[in-house]
Design a protein around this motif. Sequence first.
Motif, PDB file in Angstrom:
ATOM      1  N   SER A  80       0.841  -1.211   0.000  1.00 20.31           N
ATOM      2  CA  SER A  80       0.000   0.000   0.000  1.00 20.31           C
ATOM      3  C   SER A  80       0.869   1.251   0.000  1.00 20.31           C
ATOM      4  CB  SER A  80      -0.918   0.011   1.225  1.00 20.31           C
ATOM      5  OG  SER A  80      -1.849  -1.033   1.157  1.00 20.31           O
ATOM      6  N   GLY A  81       0.501   2.189  -0.876  1.00 17.63           N
ATOM      7  CA  GLY A  81       1.220   3.453  -0.963  1.00 17.63           C
ATOM      8  C   GLY A  81       2.368   3.441  -1.955  1.00 17.63           C
ATOM      9  N   LYS A  82       2.710   2.251  -2.489  1.00 14.96           N
ATOM     10  CA  LYS A  82       3.797   2.170  -3.470  1.00 14.96           C
ATOM     11  C   LYS A  82       3.239   2.348  -4.889  1.00 14.96           C
ATOM     12  CE  LYS A  82       6.984  -0.503  -0.658  1.00 14.96           C
ATOM     13  NZ  LYS A  82       7.874  -1.679  -0.563  1.00 14.96           N
ATOM     14  N   THR A  83       4.118   2.786  -5.791  1.00 17.00           N
ATOM     15  CA  THR A  83       3.707   3.116  -7.151  1.00 17.00           C
ATOM     16  C   THR A  83       4.143   2.033  -8.134  1.00 17.00           C
ATOM     17  OG1 THR A  83       3.948   5.474  -6.646  1.00 17.00           O
ATOM     18  CG2 THR A  83       3.837   4.853  -8.982  1.00 17.00           C
ATOM     19  N   LEU A  84       3.214   1.619  -9.000  1.00 20.95           N
ATOM     20  CA  LEU A  84       3.536   0.611 -10.008  1.00 20.95           C
ATOM     21  C   LEU A  84       4.451   1.187 -11.080  1.00 20.95           C
ATOM     22  CD1 LEU A  84       0.254  -1.401 -10.729  1.00 20.95           C
ATOM     23  CD2 LEU A  84       2.378  -2.255  -9.767  1.00 20.95           C
ATOM     24  N   THR A  85       5.450   0.412 -11.472  1.00 17.43           N
ATOM     25  CA  THR A  85       6.394   0.859 -12.498  1.00 17.43           C
ATOM     26  C   THR A  85       6.083   0.264 -13.873  1.00 17.43           C
ATOM     27  OG1 THR A  85       7.899  -0.947 -11.907  1.00 17.43           O
ATOM     28  CG2 THR A  85       8.220   1.171 -10.799  1.00 17.43           C
ATOM     29  N   LYS A  86       5.043  -0.569 -13.941  1.00 15.85           N
ATOM     30  CA  LYS A  86       4.620  -1.138 -15.238  1.00 15.85           C
ATOM     31  C   LYS A  86       3.176  -1.613 -15.123  1.00 15.85           C
ATOM     32  CE  LYS A  86       5.574  -5.396 -16.308  1.00 15.85           C
ATOM     33  NZ  LYS A  86       6.243  -6.660 -16.683  1.00 15.85           N
ATOM     34  N   ASP A  87       2.527  -1.799 -16.268  1.00 19.76           N
ATOM     35  CA  ASP A  87       1.160  -2.316 -16.265  1.00 19.76           C
ATOM     36  C   ASP A  87       1.176  -3.754 -15.738  1.00 19.76           C
ATOM     37  OD1 ASP A  87       0.346   0.041 -17.409  1.00 19.76           O
ATOM     38  OD2 ASP A  87       0.165  -0.774 -19.444  1.00 19.76           O
ATOM     39  N   VAL A  88       0.142  -4.102 -14.994  1.00 18.45           N
ATOM     40  CA  VAL A  88      -0.014  -5.466 -14.502  1.00 18.45           C
ATOM     41  C   VAL A  88      -1.299  -6.041 -15.073  1.00 18.45           C
ATOM     42  CG1 VAL A  88      -0.390  -6.896 -12.452  1.00 18.45           C
ATOM     43  CG2 VAL A  88       1.277  -5.041 -12.368  1.00 18.45           C
ATOM     44  N   TYR A  89      -1.196  -7.258 -15.634  1.00 15.82           N
ATOM     45  CA  TYR A  89      -2.326  -7.870 -16.325  1.00 15.82           C
ATOM     46  C   TYR A  89      -2.918  -9.025 -15.511  1.00 15.82           C
ATOM     47  CZ  TYR A  89      -0.505  -5.285 -20.334  1.00 15.82           C
ATOM     48  OH  TYR A  89      -0.073  -4.282 -21.177  1.00 15.82           O
ATOM     49  N   ASP A  90      -4.208  -9.267 -15.713  1.00 17.98           N
ATOM     50  CA  ASP A  90      -4.825 -10.416 -15.061  1.00 17.98           C
ATOM     51  C   ASP A  90      -4.545 -11.671 -15.884  1.00 17.98           C
ATOM     52  OD1 ASP A  90      -6.590 -10.458 -17.230  1.00 17.98           O
ATOM     53  OD2 ASP A  90      -8.251  -9.554 -16.112  1.00 17.98           O
ATOM     54  N   LYS A  91      -5.099 -12.798 -15.454  1.00 19.63           N
ATOM     55  CA  LYS A  91      -4.804 -14.069 -16.107  1.00 19.63           C
ATOM     56  C   LYS A  91      -5.363 -14.158 -17.526  1.00 19.63           C
ATOM     57  CE  LYS A  91      -4.634 -16.496 -11.674  1.00 19.63           C
ATOM     58  NZ  LYS A  91      -5.259 -17.519 -10.808  1.00 19.63           N
ATOM     59  N   ASN A  92      -6.302 -13.268 -17.838  1.00 18.92           N
ATOM     60  CA  ASN A  92      -6.895 -13.276 -19.178  1.00 18.92           C
ATOM     61  C   ASN A  92      -6.227 -12.285 -20.114  1.00 18.92           C
ATOM     62  OD1 ASN A  92      -8.917 -15.207 -18.471  1.00 18.92           O
ATOM     63  ND2 ASN A  92     -10.084 -13.576 -17.456  1.00 18.92           N
ATOM     64  N   GLY A  93      -5.165 -11.623 -19.635  1.00 23.17           N
ATOM     65  CA  GLY A  93      -4.458 -10.674 -20.480  1.00 23.17           C
ATOM     66  C   GLY A  93      -5.010  -9.267 -20.456  1.00 23.17           C
ATOM     67  N   ASN A  94      -5.968  -9.005 -19.569  1.00 27.27           N
ATOM     68  CA  ASN A  94      -6.533  -7.657 -19.471  1.00 27.27           C
ATOM     69  C   ASN A  94      -5.752  -6.846 -18.433  1.00 27.27           C
ATOM     70  OD1 ASN A  94      -8.755  -8.344 -21.238  1.00 27.27           O
ATOM     71  ND2 ASN A  94      -9.656  -9.445 -19.517  1.00 27.27           N
ATOM     72  N   VAL A  95      -5.636  -5.534 -18.676  1.00 29.34           N
ATOM     73  CA  VAL A  95      -4.913  -4.688 -17.730  1.00 29.34           C
ATOM     74  C   VAL A  95      -5.676  -4.624 -16.413  1.00 29.34           C
ATOM     75  CG1 VAL A  95      -4.040  -2.378 -17.235  1.00 29.34           C
ATOM     76  CG2 VAL A  95      -3.871  -3.296 -19.553  1.00 29.34           C
ATOM     77  N   LEU A  96      -4.999  -5.011 -15.352  1.00 30.56           N
ATOM     78  CA  LEU A  96      -5.599  -4.991 -14.024  1.00 30.56           C
ATOM     79  C   LEU A  96      -5.286  -3.659 -13.331  1.00 30.56           C
ATOM     80  CD1 LEU A  96      -7.223  -6.826 -12.084  1.00 30.56           C
ATOM     81  CD2 LEU A  96      -5.037  -7.618 -11.166  1.00 30.56           C
ATOM     82  N   PHE A  97      -4.013  -3.259 -13.416  1.00 26.75           N
ATOM     83  CA  PHE A  97      -3.571  -1.979 -12.860  1.00 26.75           C
ATOM     84  C   PHE A  97      -2.605  -1.336 -13.851  1.00 26.75           C
ATOM     85  CE2 PHE A  97      -3.870  -4.937  -9.140  1.00 26.75           C
ATOM     86  CZ  PHE A  97      -5.064  -4.446  -8.636  1.00 26.75           C
ATOM     87  N   TYR A  98      -2.742  -0.043 -14.033  1.00 27.37           N
ATOM     88  CA  TYR A  98      -1.875   0.659 -14.971  1.00 27.37           C
ATOM     89  C   TYR A  98      -0.602   1.170 -14.297  1.00 27.37           C
ATOM     90  CZ  TYR A  98      -5.609   0.621 -18.458  1.00 27.37           C
ATOM     91  OH  TYR A  98      -6.557   0.232 -19.365  1.00 27.37           O
ATOM     92  N   GLU A  99       0.452   1.302 -15.105  1.00 29.00           N
ATOM     93  CA  GLU A  99       1.695   1.913 -14.626  1.00 29.00           C
ATOM     94  C   GLU A  99       1.391   3.283 -14.016  1.00 29.00           C
ATOM     95  OE1 GLU A  99       5.871   3.705 -16.489  1.00 29.00           O
ATOM     96  OE2 GLU A  99       4.582   2.403 -17.710  1.00 29.00           O
ATOM     97  N   GLY A 100       2.002   3.553 -12.871  1.00 30.21           N
ATOM     98  CA  GLY A 100       1.778   4.829 -12.207  1.00 30.21           C
ATOM     99  C   GLY A 100       0.708   4.787 -11.138  1.00 30.21           C
ATOM    100  N   THR A 101      -0.026   3.665 -11.067  1.00 27.84           N
ATOM    101  CA  THR A 101      -1.053   3.525 -10.036  1.00 27.84           C
ATOM    102  C   THR A 101      -0.410   3.494  -8.647  1.00 27.84           C
ATOM    103  OG1 THR A 101      -2.536   2.267 -11.492  1.00 27.84           O
ATOM    104  CG2 THR A 101      -2.881   2.027  -9.111  1.00 27.84           C
ATOM    105  N   ILE A 102      -0.932   4.302  -7.738  1.00 26.49           N
ATOM    106  CA  ILE A 102      -0.497   4.252  -6.354  1.00 26.49           C
ATOM    107  C   ILE A 102      -1.396   3.253  -5.641  1.00 26.49           C
ATOM    108  CG2 ILE A 102      -0.199   5.544  -4.209  1.00 26.49           C
ATOM    109  CD1 ILE A 102       0.208   8.050  -5.894  1.00 26.49           C
TER     110      ILE A 102
END
Length: 245
Positions: free
Chosen positions: A197-219
């Motif tokens: 919690s409180g950390k920033t994503l440095t890349k997009d993270v995808y779910d098991k189906n290949g859909n973007v779950l969280f975008y880069e830059g999300t806190i």
Amino acid sequence: MKKSTQISSLPIISIADGNQVGKVKSLVINPDKGSVDFLTIEHEDFQVSVKAIPFKKVVGIGEFAVTVDSESAVIDLNEIPIANQLVNKKIKITNTKVMTRKGELIGEVIEYFVDQDTGNILGMQLKVADKEVALSSDSVVTFGKDIIIVNEDAASHFLNSVEELDGTAPELVEELTSTVEDEEVRALKEKQIELLSGKTLTKDVYDKNGNVLFYEGTILTPEHVERAQQEGPSIVVELSMNVEA
């Protein structure tokens, strides 16, 4: 008691700083002691030499991770001759034939089970003819690279259930295991939320189906981490490997 496959590929987490040290690559067997003495580590930064963690440095093995006190638990196998020798012996146990001292082939190992506190190998699950049985390590004479040698009376010591390997009554195992694992899972999930919690994503993270779950830059918020936990352990690992403070 843990299956070898429940340990392989688990992320290794440092309790001191919440960082992921890597993933469990393999279990290093000591054939003389009948135990798992080291866990080798898979990590993109460890390309030149083989790194490992002595089993005695493991704090716990849960459903989602292996924990150690700190990254200082990691050793270079090239600097520990005994550890390097064990790795080179390449004792794997699973898919190894089982033969008695008198040369009778009795089956093949499907899986083996480890005491998660000591690393001792408690026993094996065997494929014998058209059935599966369990056999305690007490019957093992030699853990070899190609063949596991057991006492000639091993067949008389076959167990109907692998749960009997740790000496716990079968009817109690499911209840006890469920309670312990539930507590471990809750504690680990709370720790994951606290660390991410409180950390920033440095890349997009995808779910098991290949859909973007969280975008880069999300806190990341606790809700984000909980959603990742619902997606599965691999997604939580993906988050932990791609965040910055």
